[in-house]
Design a protein around this motif. Sequence first.
Motif, PDB file in Angstrom:
ATOM      1  N   ARG A  12       0.837  -1.210   0.000  1.00  0.00           N
ATOM      2  CA  ARG A  12       0.000   0.000   0.000  1.00  0.00           C
ATOM      3  C   ARG A  12       0.867   1.253   0.000  1.00  0.00           C
ATOM      4  O   ARG A  12       0.558   2.244  -0.666  1.00  0.00           O
ATOM      5  N   LEU A  13       1.965   1.194   0.767  1.00  0.00           N
ATOM      6  CA  LEU A  13       2.867   2.343   0.831  1.00  0.00           C
ATOM      7  C   LEU A  13       3.461   2.647  -0.543  1.00  0.00           C
ATOM      8  O   LEU A  13       3.562   3.819  -0.940  1.00  0.00           O
ATOM      9  N   ALA A  14       3.854   1.599  -1.273  1.00  0.00           N
ATOM     10  CA  ALA A  14       4.423   1.803  -2.607  1.00  0.00           C
ATOM     11  C   ALA A  14       3.443   2.548  -3.503  1.00  0.00           C
ATOM     12  O   ALA A  14       3.819   3.475  -4.229  1.00  0.00           O
ATOM     13  N   ARG A  15       2.163   2.163  -3.430  1.00  0.00           N
ATOM     14  CA  ARG A  15       1.144   2.847  -4.237  1.00  0.00           C
ATOM     15  C   ARG A  15       0.967   4.293  -3.779  1.00  0.00           C
ATOM     16  O   ARG A  15       0.844   5.207  -4.597  1.00  0.00           O
ATOM     17  N   ASP A  16       0.948   4.481  -2.455  1.00  0.00           N
ATOM     18  CA  ASP A  16       0.765   5.843  -1.924  1.00  0.00           C
ATOM     19  C   ASP A  16       1.918   6.759  -2.306  1.00  0.00           C
ATOM     20  O   ASP A  16       1.714   7.935  -2.624  1.00  0.00           O
ATOM     21  N   LEU A  17       3.135   6.225  -2.269  1.00  0.00           N
ATOM     22  CA  LEU A  17       4.296   7.045  -2.610  1.00  0.00           C
ATOM     23  C   LEU A  17       4.266   7.454  -4.080  1.00  0.00           C
ATOM     24  O   LEU A  17       4.559   8.597  -4.429  1.00  0.00           O
ATOM     25  N   LEU A  18       3.913   6.525  -4.941  1.00  0.00           N
ATOM     26  CA  LEU A  18       3.865   6.829  -6.370  1.00  0.00           C
ATOM     27  C   LEU A  18       2.735   7.783  -6.712  1.00  0.00           C
ATOM     28  O   LEU A  18       2.773   8.462  -7.737  1.00  0.00           O
ATOM     29  N   ALA A  19       1.716   7.841  -5.837  1.00  0.00           N
ATOM     30  CA  ALA A  19       0.571   8.716  -6.084  1.00  0.00           C
ATOM     31  C   ALA A  19       0.841  10.163  -5.694  1.00  0.00           C
ATOM     32  O   ALA A  19       0.077  11.063  -6.054  1.00  0.00           O
ATOM     33  N   GLN A  20       1.922  10.406  -4.950  1.00  0.00           N
ATOM     34  CA  GLN A  20       2.228  11.775  -4.516  1.00  0.00           C
ATOM     35  C   GLN A  20       2.568  12.656  -5.713  1.00  0.00           C
ATOM     36  O   GLN A  20       3.233  12.222  -6.637  1.00  0.00           O
ATOM     37  N   GLN A  21       2.120  13.904  -5.651  1.00  0.00           N
ATOM     38  CA  GLN A  21       2.289  14.821  -6.768  1.00  0.00           C
ATOM     39  C   GLN A  21       3.569  15.653  -6.684  1.00  0.00           C
ATOM     40  O   GLN A  21       3.979  16.258  -7.675  1.00  0.00           O
ATOM     41  N   THR A  22       4.189  15.709  -5.504  1.00  0.00           N
ATOM     42  CA  THR A  22       5.379  16.537  -5.325  1.00  0.00           C
ATOM     43  C   THR A  22       6.447  15.762  -4.564  1.00  0.00           C
ATOM     44  O   THR A  22       6.151  14.758  -3.897  1.00  0.00           O
ATOM     45  N   VAL A  23       7.686  16.244  -4.644  1.00  0.00           N
ATOM     46  CA  VAL A  23       8.771  15.642  -3.883  1.00  0.00           C
ATOM     47  C   VAL A  23       8.486  15.760  -2.386  1.00  0.00           C
ATOM     48  O   VAL A  23       8.673  14.810  -1.626  1.00  0.00           O
ATOM     49  N   GLN A  24       8.000  16.935  -1.954  1.00  0.00           N
ATOM     50  CA  GLN A  24       7.714  17.128  -0.539  1.00  0.00           C
ATOM     51  C   GLN A  24       6.625  16.178  -0.051  1.00  0.00           C
ATOM     52  O   GLN A  24       6.693  15.644   1.049  1.00  0.00           O
ATOM     53  N   GLY A  25       5.618  15.957  -0.891  1.00  0.00           N
ATOM     54  CA  GLY A  25       4.564  15.013  -0.537  1.00  0.00           C
ATOM     55  C   GLY A  25       5.109  13.611  -0.349  1.00  0.00           C
ATOM     56  O   GLY A  25       4.705  12.882   0.560  1.00  0.00           O
ATOM     57  N   THR A  26       6.043  13.219  -1.207  1.00  0.00           N
ATOM     58  CA  THR A  26       6.685  11.910  -1.094  1.00  0.00           C
ATOM     59  C   THR A  26       7.467  11.802   0.210  1.00  0.00           C
ATOM     60  O   THR A  26       7.363  10.813   0.940  1.00  0.00           O
ATOM     61  N   LEU A  27       8.253  12.825   0.512  1.00  0.00           N
ATOM     62  CA  LEU A  27       9.053  12.830   1.740  1.00  0.00           C
ATOM     63  C   LEU A  27       8.162  12.741   2.974  1.00  0.00           C
ATOM     64  O   LEU A  27       8.440  11.975   3.908  1.00  0.00           O
ATOM     65  N   ASP A  28       7.096  13.528   2.995  1.00  0.00           N
ATOM     66  CA  ASP A  28       6.201  13.542   4.156  1.00  0.00           C
ATOM     67  C   ASP A  28       5.500  12.197   4.338  1.00  0.00           C
ATOM     68  O   ASP A  28       5.297  11.735   5.468  1.00  0.00           O
ATOM     69  N   GLU A  29       5.146  11.572   3.225  1.00  0.00           N
ATOM     70  CA  GLU A  29       4.491  10.260   3.300  1.00  0.00           C
ATOM     71  C   GLU A  29       5.449   9.208   3.856  1.00  0.00           C
ATOM     72  O   GLU A  29       5.050   8.332   4.633  1.00  0.00           O
ATOM     73  N   ILE A  30       6.729   9.299   3.487  1.00  0.00           N
ATOM     74  CA  ILE A  30       7.727   8.364   3.998  1.00  0.00           C
ATOM     75  C   ILE A  30       7.866   8.498   5.508  1.00  0.00           C
ATOM     76  O   ILE A  30       7.848   7.511   6.246  1.00  0.00           O
ATOM     77  N   ALA A  31       8.012   9.733   5.994  1.00  0.00           N
ATOM     78  CA  ALA A  31       8.195   9.965   7.430  1.00  0.00           C
ATOM     79  C   ALA A  31       6.964   9.522   8.220  1.00  0.00           C
ATOM     80  O   ALA A  31       7.077   8.863   9.262  1.00  0.00           O
ATOM     81  N   THR A  32       5.795   9.878   7.722  1.00  0.00           N
ATOM     82  CA  THR A  32       4.558   9.506   8.413  1.00  0.00           C
ATOM     83  C   THR A  32       4.371   7.996   8.442  1.00  0.00           C
ATOM     84  O   THR A  32       3.974   7.417   9.464  1.00  0.00           O
ATOM     85  N   SER A  33       4.661   7.351   7.325  1.00  0.00           N
ATOM     86  CA  SER A  33       4.486   5.894   7.237  1.00  0.00           C
ATOM     87  C   SER A  33       5.446   5.159   8.158  1.00  0.00           C
ATOM     88  O   SER A  33       5.110   4.094   8.688  1.00  0.00           O
ATOM     89  N   ALA A  34       6.650   5.703   8.356  1.00  0.00           N
ATOM     90  CA  ALA A  34       7.608   5.059   9.248  1.00  0.00           C
ATOM     91  C   ALA A  34       7.050   4.970  10.661  1.00  0.00           C
ATOM     92  O   ALA A  34       7.164   3.934  11.336  1.00  0.00           O
ATOM     93  N   VAL A  35       6.424   6.053  11.123  1.00  0.00           N
ATOM     94  CA  VAL A  35       5.837   6.053  12.473  1.00  0.00           C
ATOM     95  C   VAL A  35       4.670   5.074  12.543  1.00  0.00           C
ATOM     96  O   VAL A  35       4.475   4.380  13.541  1.00  0.00           O
ATOM     97  N   LYS A  36       3.895   4.995  11.478  1.00  0.00           N
ATOM     98  CA  LYS A  36       2.733   4.108  11.464  1.00  0.00           C
ATOM     99  C   LYS A  36       3.126   2.633  11.406  1.00  0.00           C
ATOM    100  O   LYS A  36       2.516   1.784  12.056  1.00  0.00           O
ATOM    101  N   LEU A  37       4.153   2.326  10.609  1.00  0.00           N
ATOM    102  CA  LEU A  37       4.441   0.934  10.278  1.00  0.00           C
ATOM    103  C   LEU A  37       5.456   0.258  11.187  1.00  0.00           C
ATOM    104  O   LEU A  37       5.433  -0.962  11.337  1.00  0.00           O
ATOM    105  N   VAL A  38       6.377   1.039  11.763  1.00  0.00           N
ATOM    106  CA  VAL A  38       7.409   0.424  12.602  1.00  0.00           C
ATOM    107  C   VAL A  38       6.971   0.470  14.052  1.00  0.00           C
ATOM    108  O   VAL A  38       6.798   1.544  14.636  1.00  0.00           O
ATOM    109  N   GLU A  39       6.801  -0.692  14.624  1.00  0.00           N
ATOM    110  CA  GLU A  39       6.278  -0.800  15.989  1.00  0.00           C
ATOM    111  C   GLU A  39       7.187  -0.086  16.987  1.00  0.00           C
ATOM    112  O   GLU A  39       8.402  -0.273  16.992  1.00  0.00           O
ATOM    113  N   GLY A  40       6.590   0.764  17.808  1.00  0.00           N
ATOM    114  CA  GLY A  40       7.331   1.472  18.849  1.00  0.00           C
ATOM    115  C   GLY A  40       7.971   2.764  18.392  1.00  0.00           C
ATOM    116  O   GLY A  40       8.533   3.513  19.201  1.00  0.00           O
ATOM    117  N   CYS A  41       7.899   3.069  17.100  1.00  0.00           N
ATOM    118  CA  CYS A  41       8.506   4.293  16.573  1.00  0.00           C
ATOM    119  C   CYS A  41       7.644   5.494  16.952  1.00  0.00           C
ATOM    120  O   CYS A  41       6.457   5.541  16.628  1.00  0.00           O
TER     121      CYS A  41
END
Length: 230
Positions: free
Chosen positions: A12-41
């Motif tokens: 799902r993350l791969a699809r979400d990242l490719l759907a981002q329209q800007t570089v900043q959107g991609t970066l923000d999605e990566i940071a947010t997803s890390a907190v969501k997906l990695v337990e205890g982060c």
Amino acid sequence: MEWREFAEAMARLARDLLAQQTVQGTLDEIATSAVKLVEGCDAAGILAVHKGRAVTLSKCGDMVEESDRIQAELGEGPCFDLARRAGSELFYRIADMTRPRDDWPRFAEAARTLGIGSMTGVLLYAQDEDFGALNLYARRPGTFTKDMETAGLLLASHASVALADARTIDQLEHAMESRHAIGEAMGILMERHRLSEDEAFDALRRISQHHNIKLRDVAQRVRSTHPPEP
């Protein structure tokens, strides 16, 4: 999270990242997803160093920007060590940041003040003296285990591909915008001053060289000072 669930989340993350329209959107999605997906982060961020200047490209959580600033100010810390060892290591994991450290004592002390209990990070890219890293933070020591190391590497692999793709798209869009601006400016000069296409381009180029201004910026000024006639 079970590994099957994590794999599905990665898809799902791969699809979400490719759907981002800007570089900043991609970066923000990566940071947010890390907190969501990695337990205890508790927080995550992307730090980049370009020509000796450290910049927090994206953050999710309070401690990220201050941690980046302190590492840059001191010139020490796990991100900088990782970049220096880029040829041999792509990952770091610090189980307990609450204990004194000999390798970067000043950063370790500052990290304890920030409430960082453990850290982990992955190098996203390294080129000459420049680098980018995805860093994950937890308030509790011992949060990032070996399993979390694997999760971080999987997340970073997606992030690296998406970031490279986003940077390429951004460069292409920027080039297309520049070409469009220059074309419009040439059209204005050709109409207003009865110039040929080559003469209009030469006029823009001379201004660019004489004033040491990028050609695209010269074109933007021509467009802004010569609005279309009604």
